[in-house]
Design a protein around this motif. Structure first.
Motif: not given
Length: 136
Positions: A71-78
């Protein structure tokens, strides 16, 4: 003030540990009675729609859903607020046979007073992802 910063920190570690395939570290982020709903509602991943409660059930969720892929898990905004942090996430799950599942989702993490994840709710459309995968 709440535990928003603890939820934010736990959410970032959760994504990191998922990418690393580190089940033990990922499970350590959760309280003993935590609830994981991924996706929220009824789906083949959760036929009852009630989620996976407690570390044993969450560990089984890892084994069945997270472990089989890379899995590639990219947080774009929090968006931390109260006791929670909502993240806009782009996820790519590279499965066997060159099969790739790709989606955007909202993942809401709630932290308890000890900074542990008490709730993880992932909002994504299971049917839409299945349709996209079937078209490949």
């Amino acid at each position: 003030m709440g535990n928003a910063q603890a939820a934010l920190a736990a959410s970032r570690l959760s994504g990191q540990y998922v990418e690393e395939g580190n089940k033990a570290a990922w499970l350590a982020l959760f309280s003993d009675t935590a609830l994981v709903q991924d996706p929220v509602g009824k789906s083949p991943l959760d036929p009852s729609g009630e989620g996976h409660r407690g570390k044993a059930a969450i560990g089984n969720f890892w084994d069945l859903i997270i472990a089989p892929g890379k899995i590639e898990f990219t947080i774009l905004a929090s968006f931390p607020a109260g006791d929670e942090c909502a993240n806009l996430v782009h996820l790519v799950n590279n499965l066997s046979g060159d099969l790739k599942m790709e989606m955007d989702m909202i993942v809401v993490y709630q932290a308890d007073d000890a900074g542990k994840i008490s709730s993880l709710k992932a909002y994504w459309d299971f049917d839409a992802v299945q349709e996209k995968m079937a078209a490949v």
